[in-house]
Design a protein around this motif. Structure first.
Motif, PDB file in Angstrom:
ATOM      1  N   ALA A 117       0.835  -1.192   0.000  1.00 49.42           N
ATOM      2  CA  ALA A 117       0.000   0.000   0.000  1.00 49.42           C
ATOM      3  C   ALA A 117       0.878   1.253   0.000  1.00 49.42           C
ATOM      4  O   ALA A 117       0.581   2.235  -0.703  1.00 49.42           O
ATOM      5  CB  ALA A 117      -0.929  -0.003   1.221  1.00 49.42           C
ATOM      6  N   ALA A 118       1.965   1.214   0.784  1.00 52.33           N
ATOM      7  CA  ALA A 118       2.869   2.375   0.813  1.00 52.33           C
ATOM      8  C   ALA A 118       3.521   2.560  -0.547  1.00 52.33           C
ATOM      9  O   ALA A 118       3.659   3.702  -1.026  1.00 52.33           O
ATOM     10  CB  ALA A 118       3.938   2.177   1.898  1.00 52.33           C
ATOM     11  N   GLU A 119       3.925   1.420  -1.168  1.00 49.64           N
ATOM     12  CA  GLU A 119       4.523   1.526  -2.520  1.00 49.64           C
ATOM     13  C   GLU A 119       3.511   2.088  -3.505  1.00 49.64           C
ATOM     14  O   GLU A 119       3.834   2.960  -4.322  1.00 49.64           O
ATOM     15  CB  GLU A 119       4.997   0.152  -2.992  1.00 49.64           C
ATOM     16  N   ALA A 120       2.259   1.568  -3.430  1.00 50.11           N
ATOM     17  CA  ALA A 120       1.223   2.043  -4.350  1.00 50.11           C
ATOM     18  C   ALA A 120       0.951   3.523  -4.115  1.00 50.11           C
ATOM     19  O   ALA A 120       0.787   4.301  -5.070  1.00 50.11           O
ATOM     20  CB  ALA A 120      -0.061   1.226  -4.159  1.00 50.11           C
ATOM     21  N   GLY A 121       0.918   3.937  -2.835  1.00 51.18           N
ATOM     22  CA  GLY A 121       0.710   5.364  -2.527  1.00 51.18           C
ATOM     23  C   GLY A 121       1.860   6.205  -3.056  1.00 51.18           C
ATOM     24  O   GLY A 121       1.642   7.295  -3.606  1.00 51.18           O
ATOM     25  N   ALA A 122       3.090   5.687  -2.867  1.00 52.25           N
ATOM     26  CA  ALA A 122       4.255   6.431  -3.355  1.00 52.25           C
ATOM     27  C   ALA A 122       4.224   6.527  -4.877  1.00 52.25           C
ATOM     28  O   ALA A 122       4.511   7.590  -5.445  1.00 52.25           O
ATOM     29  CB  ALA A 122       5.544   5.756  -2.885  1.00 52.25           C
ATOM     30  N   ARG A 151       3.278   9.557  -9.717  1.00 53.71           N
ATOM     31  CA  ARG A 151       2.535   9.746 -10.970  1.00 53.71           C
ATOM     32  C   ARG A 151       1.798  11.082 -10.950  1.00 53.71           C
ATOM     33  O   ARG A 151       1.767  11.788 -11.958  1.00 53.71           O
ATOM     34  CB  ARG A 151       1.522   8.607 -11.164  1.00 53.71           C
ATOM     35  N   GLU A 152       1.199  11.381  -9.792  1.00 48.12           N
ATOM     36  CA  GLU A 152       0.471  12.651  -9.685  1.00 48.12           C
ATOM     37  C   GLU A 152       1.429  13.827  -9.847  1.00 48.12           C
ATOM     38  O   GLU A 152       1.138  14.798 -10.576  1.00 48.12           O
ATOM     39  CB  GLU A 152      -0.224  12.720  -8.309  1.00 48.12           C
ATOM     40  N   ALA A 153       2.584  13.716  -9.176  1.00 51.23           N
ATOM     41  CA  ALA A 153       3.576  14.790  -9.311  1.00 51.23           C
ATOM     42  C   ALA A 153       4.065  14.864 -10.757  1.00 51.23           C
ATOM     43  O   ALA A 153       4.224  15.963 -11.315  1.00 51.23           O
ATOM     44  CB  ALA A 153       4.747  14.541  -8.350  1.00 51.23           C
ATOM     45  N   ALA A 154       4.293  13.695 -11.377  1.00 56.63           N
ATOM     46  CA  ALA A 154       4.744  13.679 -12.771  1.00 56.63           C
ATOM     47  C   ALA A 154       3.666  14.264 -13.681  1.00 56.63           C
ATOM     48  O   ALA A 154       3.967  15.013 -14.638  1.00 56.63           O
ATOM     49  CB  ALA A 154       5.086  12.258 -13.200  1.00 56.63           C
ATOM     50  N   ALA A 155       2.409  13.943 -13.389  1.00 55.00           N
ATOM     51  CA  ALA A 155       1.311  14.474 -14.209  1.00 55.00           C
ATOM     52  C   ALA A 155       1.214  15.984 -14.057  1.00 55.00           C
ATOM     53  O   ALA A 155       1.003  16.715 -15.036  1.00 55.00           O
ATOM     54  CB  ALA A 155      -0.004  13.811 -13.805  1.00 55.00           C
ATOM     55  N   GLU A 156       1.405  16.446 -12.784  1.00 50.56           N
ATOM     56  CA  GLU A 156       1.361  17.899 -12.570  1.00 50.56           C
ATOM     57  C   GLU A 156       2.517  18.580 -13.293  1.00 50.56           C
ATOM     58  O   GLU A 156       2.342  19.632 -13.911  1.00 50.56           O
ATOM     59  CB  GLU A 156       1.425  18.204 -11.059  1.00 50.56           C
ATOM     60  N   ILE A 157       3.710  17.966 -13.199  1.00 51.23           N
ATOM     61  CA  ILE A 157       4.878  18.540 -13.887  1.00 51.23           C
ATOM     62  C   ILE A 157       4.658  18.520 -15.397  1.00 51.23           C
ATOM     63  O   ILE A 157       4.937  19.496 -16.096  1.00 51.23           O
ATOM     64  CB  ILE A 157       6.161  17.773 -13.492  1.00 51.23           C
ATOM     65  N   ALA A 158       4.131  17.364 -15.905  1.00 49.78           N
ATOM     66  CA  ALA A 158       3.888  17.256 -17.353  1.00 49.78           C
ATOM     67  C   ALA A 158       2.822  18.253 -17.792  1.00 49.78           C
ATOM     68  O   ALA A 158       2.936  18.867 -18.863  1.00 49.78           O
ATOM     69  CB  ALA A 158       3.458  15.823 -17.691  1.00 49.78           C
TER      70      ALA A 158
END
Length: 167
Positions: free
Chosen positions: A116-121, A126-133
């Protein structure tokens, strides 16, 4: 015969005769009492011997019963000990199995938490990458797309809309 007459007249003779008769009568009665007393004493001794024999037989029977009870109690104690050992082994095996199952559950829970921690990370990355993208795409679009190109893209998207809806 004078002498014979004198014999019957002598008071010592009659005292002796009466003493012998007295001794015979009293002796007979005393003998009867003595033999009755001795017979009663013998009967009492026989009864006491009989009672002692009966008590001895009862004591021997009680001893045999006590030995049998002791042997039965010993067997029962051995059986109880064997059952207690078996129960202790079963409880130890059960406790070991429960401890192992508990350890596996804890390991699974830890693995689930790690996953769960890995999935959250990964989701955060991904969210940070999506925001950056998205931010980079905005910058690129803002830098490269002009109002005319924007209008052409919108017109092309609107024209493709009926085709996209059919598919």
């Amino acid at each position: 015969m004078h002498h014979a007459e004198h014999f019957w007249l002598d008071p010592r003779f009659w005292v002796a005769v009466s003493f012998i008769i007295f001794v015979l009568l009293v002796g007979r009665k005393a003998w009867a009492q003595l033999t009755a007393s001795l017979d009663a004493r013998a009967e009492k001794v026989r009864a006491e011997l009989s009672e002692a024999a009966r008590l001895r037989e009862e004591a021997e029977a009680m001893l045999k019963q006590a030995e049998a009870d002791r042997a039965a109690a010993l067997k029962e104690a051995e059986a109880l000990l064997a059952r207690a050992r078996a129960e202790a082994e079963r409880v130890a095996e059960s406790a070991a199995a429960e401890a192992e199952a508990s350890a596996k559950r804890r390991e699974r829970m830890a693995m689930d938490r790690i996953a769960a921690a890995e999935a959250g990370a990964v989701a955060e990355v991904r969210e940070a990458a999506a925001e950056i993208a998205t931010a980079a795409a905005r910058r690129v679009i803002a830098d490269r797309v002009t109002a005319e190109a924007d209008a052409r893209l919108i017109d092309s998207a609107v024209a493709d809309l009926p085709r996209a809806l059919r598919a």
